[in-house]
Write a protein that holds these residues in place. Structure first.
Motif, PDB file in Angstrom:
ATOM      1  N   UNK A  62       0.876  -1.176   0.000  1.00 39.45           N
ATOM      2  CA  UNK A  62       0.000   0.000   0.000  1.00 39.45           C
ATOM      3  C   UNK A  62       0.909   1.220   0.000  1.00 39.45           C
ATOM      4  N   UNK A  63       0.516   2.266  -0.617  1.00 39.40           N
ATOM      5  CA  UNK A  63       1.337   3.486  -0.644  1.00 39.40           C
ATOM      6  C   UNK A  63       1.120   4.269   0.650  1.00 39.40           C
ATOM      7  N   UNK A  64       1.539   3.669   1.755  1.00 40.10           N
ATOM      8  CA  UNK A  64       1.279   4.269   3.065  1.00 40.10           C
ATOM      9  C   UNK A  64       2.032   5.571   3.296  1.00 40.10           C
ATOM     10  N   UNK A  65       3.248   5.640   2.784  1.00 40.45           N
ATOM     11  CA  UNK A  65       4.060   6.833   3.051  1.00 40.45           C
ATOM     12  C   UNK A  65       3.452   8.099   2.471  1.00 40.45           C
ATOM     13  N   UNK A  66       2.511   7.958   1.563  1.00 37.97           N
ATOM     14  CA  UNK A  66       1.823   9.130   0.996  1.00 37.97           C
ATOM     15  C   UNK A  66       0.739   9.660   1.924  1.00 37.97           C
ATOM     16  N   UNK A  67       0.320   8.845   2.869  1.00 40.00           N
ATOM     17  CA  UNK A  67      -0.782   9.219   3.757  1.00 40.00           C
ATOM     18  C   UNK A  67      -0.271  10.057   4.931  1.00 40.00           C
ATOM     19  N   UNK A  68      -0.964  11.160   5.186  1.00 45.89           N
ATOM     20  CA  UNK A  68      -0.603  12.024   6.307  1.00 45.89           C
ATOM     21  C   UNK A  68      -0.777  11.286   7.642  1.00 45.89           C
ATOM     22  N   UNK A  69      -1.782  10.430   7.712  1.00 50.30           N
ATOM     23  CA  UNK A  69      -2.026   9.700   8.961  1.00 50.30           C
ATOM     24  C   UNK A  69      -0.937   8.666   9.243  1.00 50.30           C
ATOM     25  N   UNK A  70      -0.188   8.240   8.208  1.00 50.90           N
ATOM     26  CA  UNK A  70       0.924   7.322   8.452  1.00 50.90           C
ATOM     27  C   UNK A  70       2.052   8.034   9.191  1.00 50.90           C
ATOM     28  N   UNK A  71       2.317   9.272   8.807  1.00 52.12           N
ATOM     29  CA  UNK A  71       3.345  10.046   9.523  1.00 52.12           C
ATOM     30  C   UNK A  71       2.926  10.269  10.969  1.00 52.12           C
ATOM     31  N   UNK A  72       1.647  10.505  11.201  1.00 51.62           N
ATOM     32  CA  UNK A  72       1.150  10.654  12.576  1.00 51.62           C
ATOM     33  C   UNK A  72       1.306   9.348  13.349  1.00 51.62           C
ATOM     34  N   UNK A  73       1.025   8.240  12.667  1.00 49.31           N
ATOM     35  CA  UNK A  73       1.226   6.930  13.292  1.00 49.31           C
ATOM     36  C   UNK A  73       2.671   6.776  13.745  1.00 49.31           C
ATOM     37  N   UNK A  74       3.611   7.066  12.844  1.00 49.16           N
ATOM     38  CA  UNK A  74       5.026   6.897  13.187  1.00 49.16           C
ATOM     39  C   UNK A  74       5.399   7.674  14.439  1.00 49.16           C
ATOM     40  N   UNK A 123      -1.911   5.908  18.062  1.00 49.26           N
ATOM     41  CA  UNK A 123      -1.018   5.714  16.920  1.00 49.26           C
ATOM     42  C   UNK A 123      -1.476   4.560  16.036  1.00 49.26           C
ATOM     43  N   UNK A 124      -1.905   3.451  16.648  1.00 52.87           N
ATOM     44  CA  UNK A 124      -2.427   2.328  15.866  1.00 52.87           C
ATOM     45  C   UNK A 124      -3.682   2.719  15.101  1.00 52.87           C
ATOM     46  N   UNK A 125      -4.499   3.569  15.703  1.00 48.31           N
ATOM     47  CA  UNK A 125      -5.683   4.073  15.000  1.00 48.31           C
ATOM     48  C   UNK A 125      -5.294   4.820  13.735  1.00 48.31           C
ATOM     49  N   UNK A 126      -4.240   5.638  13.822  1.00 45.66           N
ATOM     50  CA  UNK A 126      -3.763   6.350  12.635  1.00 45.66           C
ATOM     51  C   UNK A 126      -3.213   5.381  11.588  1.00 45.66           C
ATOM     52  N   UNK A 127      -2.579   4.291  12.017  1.00 46.33           N
ATOM     53  CA  UNK A 127      -2.087   3.296  11.063  1.00 46.33           C
ATOM     54  C   UNK A 127      -3.253   2.663  10.307  1.00 46.33           C
TER      55      UNK A 127
END
Length: 140
Positions: A62-74, A123-127
């Protein structure tokens, strides 16, 4: 993707060191009870090491790194996990060394470890949000 492997490696090393420290202190002090330090090892390895070891698979699928919520997850996941581990280590070391915290400090340490777990869960919710968004974008 390489960043995920480095994060994973650092959590694996932290977990292994926590397990070694727990084992050695139990051995040298003849501690026989339960301590919080004994669960730091699996927390670090499973919640840190394995999650970030599997993350490149998600990044590739999945192109997760494009998602703003992935950065929040990290950010949130790492802050929550580090906070949880630090306060679990503090409580575990006080138990292993038989130096109990004063009552107010004991409650504070437990509260901060709980807050770390809450941040971890957010954080898991953002993932999951990032995963759902990227799946929606792929299916269009």
């Amino acid at each position: 993707m390489k960043k995920m492997y480095w994060i994973s490696l650092s959590y694996f090393i932290t977990g292994l060191i926590a397990g070694l420290v727990n084992h050695e202190i139990v051995y040298w002090t003849h501690f026989t009870g339960e301590s919080m330090m004994s669960v730091v090892h699996p927390h670090a390895i499973l919640l840190g090491g394995f999650v970030f070891l599997l993350m490149p698979l998600f990044l590739k699928s999945f192109a997760l790194e494009k998602q703003k919520s992935f950065r929040r997850f990290l950010w949130l996941y790492n802050i929550g996990l580090i906070m949880t581990l630090v306060f679990m280590i503090a409580r575990g070391m006080s138990q292993l060394l038989m130096k109990p915290f004063p009552s107010f400090l004991d409650h504070m340490v437990g509260g901060f470890a709980g807050i770390g777990h809450i941040i971890l869960t957010i954080g898991l919710g953002f993932l999951f949000h990032a995963l759902l968004k990227s799946v929606d974008e792929r299916s269009k």
